[in-house]
Design a protein around this motif. Structure first.
Motif, PDB file in Angstrom:
ATOM      1  N   ASP A 209       3.979   1.168   2.817  1.00 24.23           N
ATOM      2  CA  ASP A 209       3.427   0.683   4.026  1.00 24.23           C
ATOM      3  C   ASP A 209       3.883   0.821   5.321  1.00 24.23           C
ATOM      4  N   GLY A 210       5.132   0.260   5.342  1.00 24.51           N
ATOM      5  CA  GLY A 210       5.886   0.616   6.504  1.00 24.51           C
ATOM      6  C   GLY A 210       6.024   2.037   7.038  1.00 24.51           C
ATOM      7  N   GLN A 211       6.300   3.079   6.076  1.00 19.75           N
ATOM      8  CA  GLN A 211       6.161   4.334   6.749  1.00 19.75           C
ATOM      9  C   GLN A 211       4.900   4.877   6.887  1.00 19.75           C
ATOM     10  N   LEU A 212       3.686   4.327   6.457  1.00 14.55           N
ATOM     11  CA  LEU A 212       2.585   4.632   6.919  1.00 14.55           C
ATOM     12  C   LEU A 212       2.099   4.391   8.286  1.00 14.55           C
TER      13      LEU A 212
ATOM     14  N   MET B 143       0.844  -1.115   0.054  1.00 12.60           N
ATOM     15  CA  MET B 143      -0.040   0.112   0.224  1.00 12.60           C
ATOM     16  C   MET B 143       0.766   1.391  -0.086  1.00 12.60           C
ATOM     17  N   LYS B 144       0.638   2.238  -0.744  1.00 16.93           N
ATOM     18  CA  LYS B 144       1.022   3.627  -0.786  1.00 16.93           C
ATOM     19  C   LYS B 144       0.281   4.460  -0.762  1.00 16.93           C
ATOM     20  N   ALA B 145       0.527   5.564   0.064  1.00 16.90           N
ATOM     21  CA  ALA B 145      -0.128   7.071   0.029  1.00 16.90           C
ATOM     22  C   ALA B 145       0.681   8.108  -0.102  1.00 16.90           C
ATOM     23  N   LYS B 146       0.070   9.408  -0.577  1.00 19.39           N
ATOM     24  CA  LYS B 146       0.840  10.610  -0.771  1.00 19.39           C
ATOM     25  C   LYS B 146       0.372  11.385   0.404  1.00 19.39           C
TER      26      LYS B 146
END
Length: 180
Positions: A12-15, A1-4
């Protein structure tokens, strides 16, 4: 998963890092990830999202072992604020919204916001001083120790852990590389 978020695409891990910072139930957070994972940037993003909350008079303290490592944090924070108009408008000094102006402002170790939030950047190891002595007298609501594996254990025990004071809602975020 990615998000801006705040102009950066996070994995994902950063989220999960950002989500943990925003979660009021999380009071202690240890982030162990490899170099270049983006943990410092994710923490900077999470902390700046806290600044957007309508809570008044909170202090965020970023601590790194050396001035050079502290400058990395300052640069991330400055760039994020300059890129986001909501954050730039909150800076307490009018006309300090460019990246260079914010870097200069943060080089003073303290950046204040109109909402009462402030960000303080400190180094854990002062040149020629007792290690951690320059941390005395500081306390905060969010304490971030970047490259914590390079901060002497004595500095952590005597200075950093005490910076949380008696605030039951204070948050401690520790960033380390997994090889230490």
């Amino acid at each position: 998963m990615k998000a801006k978020i705040l102009g950066y695409t996070l994995r994902d891990g950063q989220l999960r890092i950002v989500g943990s910072i925003l979660d009021p139930q999380v009071k202690r957070l240890i982030i162990s990830a490899f170099t270049q994972y983006g943990k410092t940037q994710a923490v900077a993003i999470g902390v700046l999202l806290l600044v957007l909350e309508p809570v008044v008079k909170k202090r965020i303290i970023f601590i790194a072992p050396t001035i050079d490592q502290t400058n990395i944090i300052r640069n991330y924070v400055s760039e994020l604020i300059a890129k986001d108009p909501r954050l730039a408008r909150l800076v307490d000094k009018p006309g300090h919204a460019s990246v260079e102006d914010l870097k200069k402002e943060m080089s003073k170790k303290r950046l204040t916001f109109k909402t009462g939030w402030e960000i303080v950047t400190l180094t854990a190891h002062g040149a020629g001083e007792e290690p951690g002595k320059q941390l005395m007298g500081f306390g905060g609501d969010v304490i971030v120790a970047d490259e914590a594996c390079l901060i002497e254990d004595e500095v952590y025990r005597k200075r950093i852990s005490r910076m949380l004071g008696s605030n039951p809602d204070a948050k401690l975020i520790i960033l380390v590389n997994p090889w230490h």
